[in-house]
Design a protein around this motif. Structure first.
Motif, PDB file in Angstrom:
ATOM      1  N   ASP A   1       0.830  -1.216   0.000  1.00 22.26           N
ATOM      2  CA  ASP A   1       0.000   0.000   0.000  1.00 22.26           C
ATOM      3  C   ASP A   1       0.858   1.258   0.000  1.00 22.26           C
ATOM      4  N   GLY A   2       2.005   1.180  -0.702  1.00 22.44           N
ATOM      5  CA  GLY A   2       2.878   2.334  -0.831  1.00 22.44           C
ATOM      6  C   GLY A   2       3.890   2.513   0.272  1.00 22.44           C
ATOM      7  N   ASP A   3       3.786   1.745   1.353  1.00 24.54           N
ATOM      8  CA  ASP A   3       4.716   1.860   2.472  1.00 24.54           C
ATOM      9  C   ASP A   3       5.827   0.823   2.328  1.00 24.54           C
ATOM     10  N   GLU A   4       7.049   1.297   2.193  1.00 26.11           N
ATOM     11  CA  GLU A   4       8.169   0.397   1.996  1.00 26.11           C
ATOM     12  C   GLU A   4       8.472  -0.386   3.274  1.00 26.11           C
ATOM     13  N   LEU A   5       8.795  -1.663   3.096  1.00 25.37           N
ATOM     14  CA  LEU A   5       9.039  -2.541   4.229  1.00 25.37           C
ATOM     15  C   LEU A   5      10.500  -2.519   4.618  1.00 25.37           C
ATOM     16  N   ASP A   6      10.741  -2.475   5.902  1.00 29.11           N
ATOM     17  CA  ASP A   6      12.075  -2.663   6.444  1.00 29.11           C
ATOM     18  C   ASP A   6      12.146  -4.055   7.056  1.00 29.11           C
ATOM     19  N   ALA A   7      13.325  -4.627   7.050  1.00 28.47           N
ATOM     20  CA  ALA A   7      13.483  -5.937   7.686  1.00 28.47           C
ATOM     21  C   ALA A   7      13.228  -5.808   9.184  1.00 28.47           C
ATOM     22  N   ALA A   8      12.345  -6.636   9.704  1.00 27.55           N
ATOM     23  CA  ALA A   8      12.006  -6.573  11.128  1.00 27.55           C
ATOM     24  C   ALA A   8      13.091  -7.235  11.964  1.00 27.55           C
ATOM     25  N   PRO A   9      13.312  -6.760  13.190  1.00 34.69           N
ATOM     26  CA  PRO A   9      14.220  -7.481  14.093  1.00 34.69           C
ATOM     27  C   PRO A   9      13.689  -8.892  14.316  1.00 34.69           C
ATOM     28  N   ARG A  10      14.588  -9.792  14.652  1.00 29.77           N
ATOM     29  CA  ARG A  10      14.179 -11.171  14.894  1.00 29.77           C
ATOM     30  C   ARG A  10      13.652 -11.316  16.319  1.00 29.77           C
ATOM     31  N   PHE A  11      12.515 -11.996  16.450  1.00 31.60           N
ATOM     32  CA  PHE A  11      11.879 -12.214  17.751  1.00 31.60           C
ATOM     33  C   PHE A  11      11.659 -13.708  17.950  1.00 31.60           C
ATOM     34  N   TYR A  12      11.892 -14.159  19.184  1.00 32.94           N
ATOM     35  CA  TYR A  12      11.716 -15.567  19.535  1.00 32.94           C
ATOM     36  C   TYR A  12      11.063 -15.621  20.907  1.00 32.94           C
ATOM     37  N   LEU A  13       9.963 -16.355  21.017  1.00 32.56           N
ATOM     38  CA  LEU A  13       9.310 -16.469  22.318  1.00 32.56           C
ATOM     39  C   LEU A  13       8.728 -17.856  22.512  1.00 32.56           C
ATOM     40  N   MET A  14       8.428 -18.163  23.776  1.00 36.19           N
ATOM     41  CA  MET A  14       7.786 -19.429  24.116  1.00 36.19           C
ATOM     42  C   MET A  14       6.480 -19.135  24.839  1.00 36.19           C
ATOM     43  N   LEU A  15       5.476 -19.957  24.555  1.00 41.57           N
ATOM     44  CA  LEU A  15       4.137 -19.829  25.131  1.00 41.57           C
ATOM     45  C   LEU A  15       3.761 -21.133  25.812  1.00 41.57           C
ATOM     46  N   ASN A  16       3.063 -21.022  26.939  1.00 41.30           N
ATOM     47  CA  ASN A  16       2.439 -22.194  27.544  1.00 41.30           C
ATOM     48  C   ASN A  16       1.019 -22.257  26.989  1.00 41.30           C
ATOM     49  N   LYS A  17       0.851 -23.025  25.936  1.00 41.66           N
ATOM     50  CA  LYS A  17      -0.426 -23.091  25.231  1.00 41.66           C
ATOM     51  C   LYS A  17      -1.496 -23.766  26.083  1.00 41.66           C
ATOM     52  N   PRO A  18      -2.636 -23.110  26.278  1.00 35.73           N
ATOM     53  CA  PRO A  18      -3.739 -23.774  26.977  1.00 35.73           C
ATOM     54  C   PRO A  18      -4.446 -24.783  26.060  1.00 35.73           C
ATOM     55  N   ARG A  19      -5.065 -25.742  26.670  1.00 31.56           N
ATOM     56  CA  ARG A  19      -5.890 -26.694  25.932  1.00 31.56           C
ATOM     57  C   ARG A  19      -7.078 -25.967  25.318  1.00 31.56           C
ATOM     58  N   GLY A  20      -7.480 -26.369  24.122  1.00 35.40           N
ATOM     59  CA  GLY A  20      -8.672 -25.809  23.486  1.00 35.40           C
ATOM     60  C   GLY A  20      -8.396 -24.762  22.434  1.00 35.40           C
ATOM     61  N   LEU A  21      -7.150 -24.290  22.315  1.00 37.91           N
ATOM     62  CA  LEU A  21      -6.801 -23.301  21.305  1.00 37.91           C
ATOM     63  C   LEU A  21      -6.207 -23.988  20.080  1.00 37.91           C
ATOM     64  N   VAL A  22      -6.465 -23.426  18.916  1.00 37.92           N
ATOM     65  CA  VAL A  22      -5.974 -23.976  17.652  1.00 37.92           C
ATOM     66  C   VAL A  22      -4.682 -23.268  17.272  1.00 37.92           C
ATOM     67  N   THR A  23      -3.701 -24.039  16.817  1.00 37.83           N
ATOM     68  CA  THR A  23      -2.414 -23.461  16.434  1.00 37.83           C
ATOM     69  C   THR A  23      -2.465 -23.004  14.983  1.00 37.83           C
ATOM     70  N   THR A  24      -3.096 -21.868  14.780  1.00 43.93           N
ATOM     71  CA  THR A  24      -3.191 -21.255  13.459  1.00 43.93           C
ATOM     72  C   THR A  24      -3.497 -19.783  13.650  1.00 43.93           C
ATOM     73  N   ALA A  25      -3.256 -18.992  12.615  1.00 45.10           N
ATOM     74  CA  ALA A  25      -3.524 -17.553  12.729  1.00 45.10           C
ATOM     75  C   ALA A  25      -5.001 -17.247  12.560  1.00 45.10           C
ATOM     76  N   ARG A  26      -5.655 -18.003  11.712  1.00 46.13           N
ATOM     77  CA  ARG A  26      -7.065 -17.745  11.424  1.00 46.13           C
ATOM     78  C   ARG A  26      -7.771 -19.081  11.236  1.00 46.13           C
ATOM     79  N   ASP A  27      -8.830 -19.307  11.988  1.00 45.40           N
ATOM     80  CA  ASP A  27      -9.535 -20.588  11.912  1.00 45.40           C
ATOM     81  C   ASP A  27     -10.857 -20.397  11.178  1.00 45.40           C
ATOM     82  N   GLU A  28     -11.044 -21.177  10.120  1.00 42.23           N
ATOM     83  CA  GLU A  28     -12.247 -21.029   9.297  1.00 42.23           C
ATOM     84  C   GLU A  28     -13.515 -21.426  10.041  1.00 42.23           C
TER      85      GLU A  28
END
Length: 241
Positions: free
Chosen positions: A46-73
């Motif tokens: 959309d006209g905004d030039e992208l810069d390389a993002a810093p690298r990020f690494y994290l850990m999560l304690n996933k609860p039961r019942g959540l789906v491992t995806t960004a968007r669930d149909e």
């Protein structure tokens, strides 16, 4: 764009097809359009030039019942609910992708990053770190059955087995096992135990390599240290944000 930590590959493809992305000032509508690895090409959304993002690494304690995806149909809650409002230096986090998966009924240690090359090394079935799980089952297995889990069994035409199994504790009708895998096939533990007629009651991933879940509260996350990032991919030099 996913490698730069902007969005997922799926979302990037949608933006490209919609004509929102330019490379060196020219609209590109082919998601497979080749980009040089030098980083010299100018990519914009959309006209905004992208810069390389810093690298990020994290850990999560996933609860039961959540789906491992960004968007669930199907509209189910996803693991990204646990990262809502997360920020770094007062700015929202860039796109972070799960490193491997835990199914909806499983819980425990789940990694996220915006470094696809690191994620590929961590999940590599040949050289990636082992994964350790605590699993509650609906029976009390004897030593012969525990050994059989390591020997393996055919399930739906596929040989499934664990690297190691040990009994943690047992009640009258069920038991907790510690199961370590050196590969990451889909629903591997559940399918392996199903081959022996055993039902999984709970499944918690407690470690990836020497990174342990520890006392991280359910639904909470924390940054990985540079040393943890390096060790997970079998390297010792400092990496990280």
């Amino acid at each position: 764009m996913s490698k730069r930590g902007v969005c997922s590959r799926t979302e990037a493809a949608r933006w490209i097809v919609a004509g929102r992305v330019t490379v060196d000032g020219r609209v590109v509508r082919d998601p497979e359009f080749p980009i040089a690895g030098t980083g010299r090409q100018r990519i914009a959304v959309d006209g905004d030039e992208l810069d390389a993002a810093p690298r990020f690494y994290l850990m999560l304690n996933k609860p039961r019942g959540l789906v491992t995806t960004a968007r669930d149909e199907r509209g189910r809650d996803t693991v990204y609910r646990c990262l809502e409002g997360a920020s770094w230096q007062g700015r929202p986090l860039p796109w972070l992708a799960p490193v491997g998966r835990l199914d909806q009924a499983s819980e425990g240690l789940l990694l996220f990053c915006n470094d696809p090359e690191w994620a590929a090394r961590v999940t590599d079935p040949e050289s990636g770190p082992d994964k350790t799980y605590h699993v509650q089952v609906d029976t009390v297995p004897d030593d012969a059955l525990l050994a059989a889990f390591v020997h393996g069994a055919q399930h739906e035409g596929e040989l499934l087995r664990a690297k190691s199994v040990r009994l943690l504790r047992a009640g009258e009708r069920n038991a907790w096992l510690e199961i370590t895998l050196d590969e990451g096939r889909n629903r591997q533990i559940r399918r392996l135990l199903a081959a022996f007629g055993i039902e999984v009651l709970r499944l918690v991933r407690v470690a990836i390599g020497d990174l342990v879940l520890g006392d991280l509260a359910k639904g909470q996350w924390r940054w990985l240290t540079a040393d943890e990032v390096a060790r997970l991919q079998g390297r010792t030099e400092n990496l990280g944000r």
